[in-house]
Motif scaffolding. Sequence first.
Motif, PDB file in Angstrom:
ATOM      1  N   GLN A  91      -1.313  -5.823   9.481  1.00  0.00           N
ATOM      2  CA  GLN A  91      -0.697  -5.348  10.718  1.00  0.00           C
ATOM      3  C   GLN A  91      -0.026  -6.466  11.516  1.00  0.00           C
ATOM      4  O   GLN A  91      -0.084  -6.499  12.745  1.00  0.00           O
ATOM      5  N   GLY A  92       0.572  -7.391  10.767  1.00  0.00           N
ATOM      6  CA  GLY A  92       1.335  -8.449  11.412  1.00  0.00           C
ATOM      7  C   GLY A  92       0.529  -9.656  11.845  1.00  0.00           C
ATOM      8  O   GLY A  92       1.092 -10.625  12.367  1.00  0.00           O
ATOM      9  N   ARG A  93      -0.793  -9.618  11.645  1.00  0.00           N
ATOM     10  CA  ARG A  93      -1.628 -10.739  12.088  1.00  0.00           C
ATOM     11  C   ARG A  93      -1.521 -11.946  11.153  1.00  0.00           C
ATOM     12  O   ARG A  93      -1.742 -13.072  11.550  1.00  0.00           O
ATOM     13  N   GLY A  94      -1.262 -11.690   9.887  1.00  0.00           N
ATOM     14  CA  GLY A  94      -1.192 -12.773   8.914  1.00  0.00           C
ATOM     15  C   GLY A  94      -2.529 -13.094   8.274  1.00  0.00           C
ATOM     16  O   GLY A  94      -2.624 -13.957   7.403  1.00  0.00           O
ATOM     17  N   TYR A  95      -3.584 -12.395   8.672  1.00  0.00           N
ATOM     18  CA  TYR A  95      -4.904 -12.648   8.105  1.00  0.00           C
ATOM     19  C   TYR A  95      -5.666 -11.333   7.963  1.00  0.00           C
ATOM     20  O   TYR A  95      -5.367 -10.330   8.612  1.00  0.00           O
ATOM     21  N   GLU A  96      -6.659 -11.355   7.102  1.00  0.00           N
ATOM     22  CA  GLU A  96      -7.543 -10.217   6.900  1.00  0.00           C
ATOM     23  C   GLU A  96      -8.962 -10.626   7.276  1.00  0.00           C
ATOM     24  O   GLU A  96      -9.312 -11.813   7.214  1.00  0.00           O
ATOM     25  N   CYS A 116       0.868 -10.426   2.259  1.00  0.00           N
ATOM     26  CA  CYS A 116       2.074 -11.075   2.793  1.00  0.00           C
ATOM     27  C   CYS A 116       1.971 -12.597   2.790  1.00  0.00           C
ATOM     28  O   CYS A 116       2.856 -13.289   3.291  1.00  0.00           O
ATOM     29  N   GLN A 117       0.857 -13.145   2.234  1.00  0.00           N
ATOM     30  CA  GLN A 117       0.627 -14.592   2.179  1.00  0.00           C
ATOM     31  C   GLN A 117       0.656 -15.243   3.558  1.00  0.00           C
ATOM     32  O   GLN A 117       1.114 -16.378   3.728  1.00  0.00           O
ATOM     33  N   GLY A 118       0.189 -14.523   4.559  1.00  0.00           N
ATOM     34  CA  GLY A 118       0.061 -15.092   5.886  1.00  0.00           C
ATOM     35  C   GLY A 118       1.279 -14.969   6.773  1.00  0.00           C
ATOM     36  O   GLY A 118       1.256 -15.406   7.931  1.00  0.00           O
ATOM     37  N   ARG A 119       2.347 -14.371   6.282  1.00  0.00           N
ATOM     38  CA  ARG A 119       3.567 -14.258   7.098  1.00  0.00           C
ATOM     39  C   ARG A 119       3.413 -13.236   8.224  1.00  0.00           C
ATOM     40  O   ARG A 119       3.994 -13.387   9.286  1.00  0.00           O
ATOM     41  N   GLY A 120       2.688 -12.181   7.940  1.00  0.00           N
ATOM     42  CA  GLY A 120       2.563 -11.100   8.912  1.00  0.00           C
ATOM     43  C   GLY A 120       3.679 -10.083   8.805  1.00  0.00           C
ATOM     44  O   GLY A 120       3.678  -9.075   9.510  1.00  0.00           O
ATOM     45  N   GLU A 121       4.643 -10.342   7.940  1.00  0.00           N
ATOM     46  CA  GLU A 121       5.770  -9.427   7.758  1.00  0.00           C
ATOM     47  C   GLU A 121       6.278  -9.511   6.325  1.00  0.00           C
ATOM     48  O   GLU A 121       6.011 -10.487   5.613  1.00  0.00           O
ATOM     49  N   GLN A 122       7.027  -8.494   5.935  1.00  0.00           N
ATOM     50  CA  GLN A 122       7.585  -8.417   4.590  1.00  0.00           C
ATOM     51  C   GLN A 122       8.971  -7.790   4.631  1.00  0.00           C
ATOM     52  O   GLN A 122       9.241  -6.930   5.486  1.00  0.00           O
ATOM     53  N   PRO A 123       9.865  -8.219   3.713  1.00  0.00           N
ATOM     54  CA  PRO A 123      11.186  -7.584   3.672  1.00  0.00           C
ATOM     55  C   PRO A 123      11.117  -6.219   2.979  1.00  0.00           C
ATOM     56  O   PRO A 123      10.387  -6.047   2.005  1.00  0.00           O
ATOM     57  N   GLU A 124      11.868  -5.268   3.504  1.00  0.00           N
ATOM     58  CA  GLU A 124      11.933  -3.952   2.847  1.00  0.00           C
ATOM     59  C   GLU A 124      12.704  -4.050   1.548  1.00  0.00           C
ATOM     60  O   GLU A 124      12.362  -3.400   0.558  1.00  0.00           O
TER      61      GLU A 124
END
Length: 278
Positions: A91-96, A116-124
């Motif tokens: 959810q955009g935090r970059g961590y679980e 997401c490897q810590g980015r918190g976001e991903q490209p569509e």
Amino acid sequence: DFRSFADVFGGEDIFENLGFSRIFEEIFGFGPRTQAKKATAYGQDIHLDLEISLEEAFSGIKKEIELKKMVVCPKCRGQGGESLKKCPVCQGRGYEQERRQSFLGVLLRQKVCSHCQGRGEQPENLCSHCRGQGRIKEIKTIRIDIPAGIDNEQTLKLSGQGEAAPFAGEAGDLFMTIHLKPHQHFKRRGDDIFYNLSLNFTQAALGDKIEIPALDGQLKLKIPAGIQPGEIIRLKSRGMSRLSDRGRGALLIKVQVVVPKKLSREQRRLVEELSNTL
């Protein structure tokens, strides 16, 4: 709740003041009342060796090398694709958060989001050039400025010239260790240069004017009469360039008197006559 330790013994900053913050983060997955930050991607450092001559180390030189390494994808500029959206896993935090059972009870531990490897976001839409990685392998020409006076096994650091990081993170550094080739005439010790000078008996006894090699060309040298084997002639500011103040070390010339293994009859007669007068 280990956070109560901070309240009892000095407030929120007690973890930082005593150096416990990092320990508690690594063991238990949290710090003193702080939110976890998104992971920052870093590129790997590159370590290389480069061999140069003593003359190149004396004057300094610019070198160009070709290096195959990871670079930022030129098509997506390191983003991995288009239309970035919030990671559905973290959810955009970059961590679980990970729950663990231990002798202390249930512990919550935070780890970098595997989705997401810590980015918190991903490209569509993933980039077709780098397949969503944000970087590609490419051969790059790198220019290295080697300063005058650099010593053997000294390492130069080129910031940001290492591997590109995933998703436009901070690139690694390039570390170049310099090695000096053995020289035909000279040996280096710090900023001083040593040279072995061979003289015959006549030159040592009577003196002479000769030319010897130097790092910056030929050098005229006056040999004083009666110089002894093993004696050292010191010439200031004729040695190696210095990194510290752009001065130069000394050229130390060690005298060696060469004794001929064979003499002609006439030479032998003259040496015997000379020995009777000494």
